[in-house]
Motif scaffolding. Sequence first.
Motif, PDB file in Angstrom:
ATOM      1  N   GLY A  69     -11.795 -19.870  21.951  1.00 36.85           N
ATOM      2  CA  GLY A  69     -11.475 -19.935  21.274  1.00 36.85           C
ATOM      3  C   GLY A  69     -10.070 -20.649  20.841  1.00 36.85           C
ATOM      4  N   LEU A  70      -9.612 -20.749  22.206  1.00 38.61           N
ATOM      5  CA  LEU A  70      -8.346 -21.396  23.072  1.00 38.61           C
ATOM      6  C   LEU A  70      -8.611 -22.557  23.189  1.00 38.61           C
ATOM      7  N   ALA A  71      -8.109 -23.701  22.779  1.00 37.31           N
ATOM      8  CA  ALA A  71      -8.160 -25.054  23.875  1.00 37.31           C
ATOM      9  C   ALA A  71      -7.349 -26.029  23.145  1.00 37.31           C
ATOM     10  N   LYS A  72      -6.713 -26.986  24.702  1.00 33.70           N
ATOM     11  CA  LYS A  72      -5.995 -27.538  23.651  1.00 33.70           C
ATOM     12  C   LYS A  72      -5.782 -28.742  23.107  1.00 33.70           C
ATOM     13  N   PRO A  73      -5.198 -28.634  21.851  1.00 35.33           N
ATOM     14  CA  PRO A  73      -5.659 -29.465  20.561  1.00 35.33           C
ATOM     15  C   PRO A  73      -6.838 -30.567  21.139  1.00 35.33           C
ATOM     16  N   VAL A  74      -7.308 -30.607  20.502  1.00 33.48           N
ATOM     17  CA  VAL A  74      -8.925 -31.050  20.086  1.00 33.48           C
ATOM     18  C   VAL A  74      -8.145 -33.112  19.912  1.00 33.48           C
ATOM     19  N   GLU A  75      -7.292 -33.026  19.368  1.00 34.00           N
ATOM     20  CA  GLU A  75      -6.997 -34.651  18.884  1.00 34.00           C
ATOM     21  C   GLU A  75      -6.257 -35.340  19.777  1.00 34.00           C
ATOM     22  N   ASP A  76      -5.272 -34.031  20.736  1.00 36.00           N
ATOM     23  CA  ASP A  76      -4.892 -35.297  21.664  1.00 36.00           C
ATOM     24  C   ASP A  76      -5.931 -35.308  22.980  1.00 36.00           C
ATOM     25  N   VAL A  77      -7.043 -35.199  23.142  1.00 34.86           N
ATOM     26  CA  VAL A  77      -7.928 -35.789  23.745  1.00 34.86           C
ATOM     27  C   VAL A  77      -9.376 -36.041  23.331  1.00 34.86           C
ATOM     28  N   CYS A  78      -9.325 -35.779  22.161  1.00 32.51           N
ATOM     29  CA  CYS A  78     -10.249 -36.847  21.149  1.00 32.51           C
ATOM     30  C   CYS A  78      -9.821 -37.787  20.879  1.00 32.51           C
ATOM     31  N   CYS A  79      -8.727 -38.576  20.167  1.00 37.64           N
ATOM     32  CA  CYS A  79      -8.581 -39.060  19.514  1.00 37.64           C
ATOM     33  C   CYS A  79      -8.282 -40.574  20.198  1.00 37.64           C
ATOM     34  N   PRO A  80      -7.653 -39.921  21.405  1.00 37.22           N
ATOM     35  CA  PRO A  80      -7.527 -41.522  22.178  1.00 37.22           C
ATOM     36  C   PRO A  80      -8.535 -42.457  22.793  1.00 37.22           C
ATOM     37  N   VAL A  81      -9.519 -41.508  22.883  1.00 40.95           N
ATOM     38  CA  VAL A  81     -10.524 -42.091  23.291  1.00 40.95           C
ATOM     39  C   VAL A  81     -11.724 -43.307  22.299  1.00 40.95           C
ATOM     40  N   LEU A  82     -11.094 -42.146  21.017  1.00 44.02           N
ATOM     41  CA  LEU A  82     -11.869 -42.374  19.363  1.00 44.02           C
ATOM     42  C   LEU A  82     -11.788 -44.349  18.808  1.00 44.02           C
ATOM     43  N   GLU A  83     -10.524 -44.263  19.544  1.00 40.64           N
ATOM     44  CA  GLU A  83      -9.443 -45.259  19.168  1.00 40.64           C
ATOM     45  C   GLU A  83      -9.829 -47.130  19.319  1.00 40.64           C
ATOM     46  N   GLY A  84     -10.502 -47.968  18.222  1.00 38.61           N
ATOM     47  CA  GLY A  84     -10.650 -48.769  18.315  1.00 38.61           C
ATOM     48  C   GLY A  84     -11.956 -49.215  17.395  1.00 38.61           C
ATOM     49  N   LEU A  85     -12.892 -47.296  17.220  1.00 36.45           N
ATOM     50  CA  LEU A  85     -13.385 -47.621  16.663  1.00 36.45           C
ATOM     51  C   LEU A  85     -13.981 -48.041  15.167  1.00 36.45           C
ATOM     52  N   LEU A  86     -15.060 -48.157  14.256  1.00 37.83           N
ATOM     53  CA  LEU A  86     -14.705 -47.520  13.204  1.00 37.83           C
ATOM     54  C   LEU A  86     -15.468 -46.146  13.240  1.00 37.83           C
ATOM     55  N   GLU A  87     -15.175 -45.987  11.439  1.00 38.66           N
ATOM     56  CA  GLU A  87     -16.146 -44.379  11.126  1.00 38.66           C
ATOM     57  C   GLU A  87     -16.720 -43.972  12.021  1.00 38.66           C
ATOM     58  N   LEU A  88     -18.201 -44.913  10.863  1.00 34.64           N
ATOM     59  CA  LEU A  88     -19.166 -44.954  11.275  1.00 34.64           C
ATOM     60  C   LEU A  88     -19.449 -45.146  12.719  1.00 34.64           C
TER      61      LEU A  88
END
Length: 132
Positions: A69-88
């Motif tokens: 139930g505790l975690a570093k903000p997921v967006e900080d970790v995941c968003c940079p990896v997903l950057e540049g990809l289309l939604e699908l």
Amino acid sequence: MPPAIACDSCSNPKLTASHSHRPRHAKKPPIIPPPIVVPPLIPPPATCSLDILKLGLCLDVLGALVHVGLAKPVEDVCCPVLEGLLELEAALCMCSAIKLKVLNLDIYIPLALQVLVSCGKDPPAGYLCPLN
């Protein structure tokens, strides 16, 4: 008026050969536009172009969120990896990574799709991870 040659035995003059059967105003053929060609729809990507292992840390953070139930903000970790990809494609990569790590799809997929939305990658409405 074109020159006419009178005939001795007739009362109607005939046109000379150079002017006979020549229409005064020839109609131009109609201009037919070329058919409209609609390019074919490009199917969505069938595979993830991203190295799925790069999403491992993102999934680890999701796992901590699920179990602790505790975690570093997921967006900080995941968003940079997903950057540049289309939604699908981003959704497909996330689903592929979850399957690769053999994680519980019922728990992780809704969280993963929420992460995508948080990262500005809004998957199509009703998107489901492919079963294969």
